[in-house]
Scaffold this active site. Structure first.
Site, PDB file in Angstrom:
ATOM      1  NE  ARG A  77      -1.831  -1.950   3.176  1.00 18.73           N
ATOM      2  CZ  ARG A  77      -2.066  -2.289   4.434  1.00 18.73           C
ATOM      3  NH1 ARG A  77      -3.214  -1.982   4.974  1.00 18.73           N
ATOM      4  NH2 ARG A  77      -1.163  -2.918   5.146  1.00 18.73           N
ATOM      5  NE  ARG A 105      -6.202  -4.327  -1.711  1.00 21.05           N
ATOM      6  CZ  ARG A 105      -7.465  -4.251  -1.334  1.00 21.05           C
ATOM      7  NH1 ARG A 105      -8.417  -4.258  -2.232  1.00 21.05           N
ATOM      8  NH2 ARG A 105      -7.792  -4.190  -0.068  1.00 21.05           N
ATOM      9  CG  ASP A 132      -2.142 -12.659   2.940  1.00 25.81           C
ATOM     10  OD1 ASP A 132      -1.731 -11.497   3.042  1.00 25.81           O
ATOM     11  OD2 ASP A 132      -2.445 -13.357   3.933  1.00 25.81           O
TER      12      ASP A 132
HETATM   13  O1  CP3 Z   1       5.934  -9.115   0.225  1.00 28.24           O
HETATM   14  C1  CP3 Z   1       5.216  -8.963  -0.790  1.00 28.24           C
HETATM   15  O2  CP3 Z   1       5.276  -7.974  -1.539  1.00 28.24           O
HETATM   16  C2  CP3 Z   1       4.312 -10.113  -1.171  1.00 28.24           C
HETATM   17  C3  CP3 Z   1       3.006 -10.061  -0.651  1.00 28.24           C
HETATM   18  C4  CP3 Z   1       2.649 -10.416   0.784  1.00 28.24           C
HETATM   19  C5  CP3 Z   1       1.418  -9.990   1.344  1.00 28.24           C
HETATM   20  N1  CP3 Z   1       1.268 -10.625   2.532  1.00 28.24           N
HETATM   21  C6  CP3 Z   1       0.475  -9.076   0.710  1.00 28.24           C
HETATM   22  C7  CP3 Z   1      -0.428  -8.306   1.556  1.00 28.24           C
HETATM   23  C8  CP3 Z   1       3.269 -11.245   1.712  1.00 28.24           C
HETATM   24  C9  CP3 Z   1       4.633 -11.917   1.652  1.00 28.24           C
HETATM   25  C10 CP3 Z   1       2.368 -11.368   2.805  1.00 28.24           C
HETATM   26  C11 CP3 Z   1       2.640 -12.228   3.967  1.00 28.24           C
HETATM   27  C12 CP3 Z   1       1.758 -12.134   5.134  1.00 28.24           C
HETATM   28  N2  CP3 Z   1       0.397 -11.959   5.164  1.00 28.24           N
HETATM   29  C13 CP3 Z   1       2.192 -12.309   6.464  1.00 28.24           C
HETATM   30  C14 CP3 Z   1       3.602 -12.626   6.869  1.00 28.24           C
HETATM   31  C15 CP3 Z   1       4.461 -11.417   6.874  1.00 28.24           C
HETATM   32  C16 CP3 Z   1       4.156 -10.469   7.993  1.00 28.24           C
HETATM   33  O3  CP3 Z   1       3.816  -9.333   7.678  1.00 28.24           O
HETATM   34  O4  CP3 Z   1       4.287 -10.876   9.130  1.00 28.24           O
HETATM   35  C17 CP3 Z   1       1.079 -12.174   7.295  1.00 28.24           C
HETATM   36  C18 CP3 Z   1       1.066 -12.267   8.802  1.00 28.24           C
HETATM   37  C19 CP3 Z   1      -0.044 -11.966   6.466  1.00 28.24           C
HETATM   38  C20 CP3 Z   1      -1.465 -11.817   6.872  1.00 28.24           C
HETATM   39  C21 CP3 Z   1      -1.963 -10.486   6.534  1.00 28.24           C
HETATM   40  N3  CP3 Z   1      -2.252 -10.055   5.274  1.00 28.24           N
HETATM   41  C22 CP3 Z   1      -2.222  -9.420   7.434  1.00 28.24           C
HETATM   42  C23 CP3 Z   1      -2.019  -9.487   8.936  1.00 28.24           C
HETATM   43  C24 CP3 Z   1      -2.665  -8.362   6.687  1.00 28.24           C
HETATM   44  C25 CP3 Z   1      -3.185  -7.051   7.201  1.00 28.24           C
HETATM   45  C26 CP3 Z   1      -2.150  -6.223   7.805  1.00 28.24           C
HETATM   46  C27 CP3 Z   1      -1.491  -5.385   6.774  1.00 28.24           C
HETATM   47  O5  CP3 Z   1      -0.280  -5.258   6.794  1.00 28.24           O
HETATM   48  O6  CP3 Z   1      -2.249  -4.846   5.965  1.00 28.24           O
HETATM   49  C28 CP3 Z   1      -2.641  -8.749   5.316  1.00 28.24           C
HETATM   50  C29 CP3 Z   1      -2.984  -7.931   4.153  1.00 28.24           C
HETATM   51  C30 CP3 Z   1      -1.989  -7.782   3.075  1.00 28.24           C
HETATM   52  N4  CP3 Z   1      -1.209  -8.784   2.582  1.00 28.24           N
HETATM   53  C31 CP3 Z   1      -1.745  -6.589   2.326  1.00 28.24           C
HETATM   54  C32 CP3 Z   1      -0.767  -6.910   1.382  1.00 28.24           C
HETATM   55  C33 CP3 Z   1      -0.199  -6.004   0.338  1.00 28.24           C
HETATM   56  C34 CP3 Z   1      -2.445  -5.256   2.506  1.00 28.24           C
HETATM   57  C35 CP3 Z   1      -3.910  -5.380   2.373  1.00 28.24           C
HETATM   58  C36 CP3 Z   1      -4.570  -4.604   1.254  1.00 28.24           C
HETATM   59  O7  CP3 Z   1      -4.002  -4.368   0.175  1.00 28.24           O
HETATM   60  O8  CP3 Z   1      -5.713  -4.296   1.483  1.00 28.24           O
END
Ligand code: CP3
Length: 373
Positions: free
Chosen positions: A54, A63, A99
């Protein structure tokens, strides 16, 4: 019948070998893979967790038009957002857009992404009897869109940099499935560990098996390195980390090695990122992973002492440092890279980049890594 079986086996073997080869363009910048293998590098490789995200206005644009999991499930869209950071920054790796929560989805759970909240499971696991609702059979078959995105991305990259695949680790996924989303305390999941140890093990084992299938599939689709996110390790004591996280992390690697060996498919380097588990670096170093990811609470020199010379370290600038001035970011990054050194090191943040991070901070971070040594 034995002939038919043998024929099917040979066809499958050829198919899997073709999938690995897949006629991908040759790699032009292999510094990430060389760092992973402990070979000399031209420059310290750098990528950033959540580099597609983001903080990029072009990501926000995508998005606005598409729901989060629609982006994950549509290879064209997943590749587009994964390419976005590479267009702006001189990064040494790409990571497929997906994700960690696609595994609970493949196991039959509903996961929604709510703006400003994060992931929400409308029906989390409440008692062990809910485990019967999970559908582990054929789970990896419901994740083929990730493999398709990986294969497409390898072609789109044209060999510019290696492509990283990833998964959540069992404890972290179990936590989301029980808490129903993010949690500050993980109190419900921890209660499972004490109140229902046998069922907890069953759930962790089910996740382990799905993860092995998933990583095998990602390898065949063209992932060149795989990272395992144990992001919720930070909620466990050292004792509980060694009991409830480490055995499954080890099992994933051991089973994946065996599975790929049986099919004569080369194993790609594996990264373990267990956030908040700096207390167990020595133990992490015994699990067969090539790379250990560090959060910012760990000192680079101390980490090297703990893991020894044969493991690559990745990390670990505090994502909050990215809100400092460009001069401060450059100084902190340079100091960090010098502490890790040029060999067996991959520069990264100590956790994902956060949404309000200024673009210029990324520019400075990447440039400072490349100029530090
Ligand atoms: O790294 C990258 O560019 C690849 C994409 C990626 C995402 N999630 C996209 C994402 C990766 C590697 C993840 C891993 C992920 N997802 C983890 C492990 C890494 C970490 O941060 O600890 C976890 C715990 C998640 C679960 C998750 N997904 C959460 C807790 C959230 C919300 C919190 C947040 O940071 O927004 C997401 C959403 C998410 N995953 C977004 C992105 C780009 C943002 C949401 C959106 O675009 O609306």
């Amino acid at each position: 019948m034995p002939y038919l079986k043998r024929f099917i086996y040979i066809v499958m073997l050829i198919k899997s070998l073709c999938a690995v080869e897949n006629n991908f363009p040759p790699l032009k910048n292999d510094n990430l893979l060389r760092a992973a293998r402990g070979e000399p590098v031209d420059r310290v490789p750098v990528w950033v967790m959540r580099q597609a995200g983001r903080y990029l206005p072009e990501f926000q644009e995508v998005r606005k038009l598409h729901d989060f999991f629609t982006v994950c499930r549509t290879p064209e869209l997943a590749c587009e957002v994964a390419m976005q950071p590479l267009r702006r920054f001189d990064l040494d790796a790409s990571i497929i857009f997906s994700d960690i929560l696609v595994i609970p989805q493949a196991l039959g759970m509903t996961v929604e992404m709510h703006a400003g909240v994060g992931p929400v499971f409308p029906e989390p696991l409440q008692t062990p009897s809910d485990l019967a609702k999970l559908t582990p059979e054929g789970a990896v078959g419901r994740l083929t869109y990730v493999g398709d995105a990986i294969t497409m991305m390898r072609h789109k990259l044209e060999g510019r940099v290696p492509l990283i695949g990833f998964t959540g680790a069992p404890w972290t996924l179990m936590g989301y499935m029980i808490e129903g989303g993010g949690s500050k305390t993980m109190s419900k999941s921890k209660a499972w560990l004490t109140d229902f140890p046998v069922d907890s093990k069953r759930l962790l084992g089910m996740l382990t098996d799905a993860i092995v299938d998933y990583l095998e599939m990602q390898t065949k689709a063209g992932a060149q390195l795989l990272q395992i996110f144990e992001s919720s390790a930070e909620h466990l004591s050292k004792e509980d980390f060694l009991k409830w996280a480490v055995p499954y992390i080890k099992e994933i690697r051991d089973k994946l090695v065996e599975r790929l060996q049986q099919q004569s498919i080369p194993l790609v380097p594996l990264t373990l990122f267990a956030k908040g588990a700096g207390h167990s670096l020595k133990e992490q170093a015994t699990l067969g992973y090539d790379i250990i990811g560090l959060d910012w609470t760990v000192d680079p020199v101390e980490a090297r002492k703990q893991v020894g010379p044969n493991i690559t370290l990745q990390g670990n600038l505090d994502p909050q440092d990215m809100y400092k001035t460009p001069e401060e970011i450059r100084a902190l990054t340079t100091e960090m890279v010098r502490k890790f050194g040029k060999q067996r090191y991959i520069a990264n943040l100590g956790h994902g980049i956060t949404p309000q991070t200024p673009i210029v901070s990324m520019e400075v971070f990447v440039d400072a890594v490349h100029k530090a040594l």
